[in-house]
Design a protein around this motif. Structure first.
Motif, PDB file in Angstrom:
ATOM      1  N   SER A   1      42.036  48.110  34.628  1.00  0.00           N
ATOM      2  CA  SER A   1      42.581  46.748  34.656  1.00  0.00           C
ATOM      3  C   SER A   1      43.658  46.602  33.590  1.00  0.00           C
ATOM      4  N   ALA A   2      44.726  45.926  33.948  1.00  0.00           N
ATOM      5  CA  ALA A   2      45.764  45.566  32.976  1.00  0.00           C
ATOM      6  C   ALA A   2      45.477  44.131  32.555  1.00  0.00           C
ATOM      7  N   VAL A   3      45.092  43.943  31.316  1.00  0.00           N
ATOM      8  CA  VAL A   3      44.718  42.627  30.817  1.00  0.00           C
ATOM      9  C   VAL A   3      45.671  42.245  29.681  1.00  0.00           C
TER      10      VAL A   3
ATOM     11  N   ALA B   1      41.710  36.320  38.039  1.00  0.00           N
ATOM     12  CA  ALA B   1      40.831  35.878  36.956  1.00  0.00           C
ATOM     13  C   ALA B   1      40.522  37.026  36.004  1.00  0.00           C
ATOM     14  N   GLY B   2      40.581  36.727  34.712  1.00  0.00           N
ATOM     15  CA  GLY B   2      40.232  37.701  33.695  1.00  0.00           C
ATOM     16  C   GLY B   2      41.348  38.617  33.254  1.00  0.00           C
TER      17      GLY B   2
ATOM     18  N   PRO C   1      46.932  35.615  30.246  1.00  0.00           N
ATOM     19  CA  PRO C   1      46.892  35.938  28.813  1.00  0.00           C
ATOM     20  C   PRO C   1      45.888  35.066  28.057  1.00  0.00           C
ATOM     21  N   THR C   2      45.752  35.348  26.776  1.00  0.00           N
ATOM     22  CA  THR C   2      44.838  34.569  25.948  1.00  0.00           C
ATOM     23  C   THR C   2      45.379  33.162  25.746  1.00  0.00           C
ATOM     24  N   PRO C   3      44.505  32.210  25.453  1.00  0.00           N
ATOM     25  CA  PRO C   3      44.967  30.846  25.164  1.00  0.00           C
ATOM     26  C   PRO C   3      45.994  30.850  24.033  1.00  0.00           C
TER      27      PRO C   3
END
Length: 101
Positions: free
Chosen positions: A40-42, A57-58, A61-63
């Protein structure tokens, strides 16, 4: 898990994202690691601005990271979808110009 259609002559992505010009990156949701496994590319906080044409979902980016979303199909686009792509392209170009060294 498939990262792209096999009938295309493009290789599987070998990194979660790639720099196409200074400060402009492109990526997807999956990539093939050095051992051949799909990962996964997160996106977390690696970028100041993330523009998504498809969301999963998931995958971030971060908040706190500016995230613009316009879901665009891999098909013919409506006038509204074309306008959205044009607007995001202008925003991306301005961000690259503004943040250039």
């Amino acid at each position: 898990m498939k990262t792209r259609q096999k009938d295309r002559d493009a290789p599987e992505p070998q990194a979660p994202w790639n720099e196409v010009r200074p400060r402009l990156w492109i990526g997807g949701h999956f990539w093939t690691g050095p051992d051949g496994t799909v990962q996964s590319a997160v996106v977390e906080a690696q970028f100041d601005l993330v523009i998504s044409l498809f969301i999963r979902a998931g995958h971030g980016p971060t908040p706190g990271v500016e995230h613009l979303i316009s879901e665009i199909p891999d098909n013919s686009l409506t006038a509204e979808q074309l306008h959205s792509v044009q607007r995001l392209a202008v925003i991306a170009a301005a961000a690259v110009r503004t943040d250039s060294p």
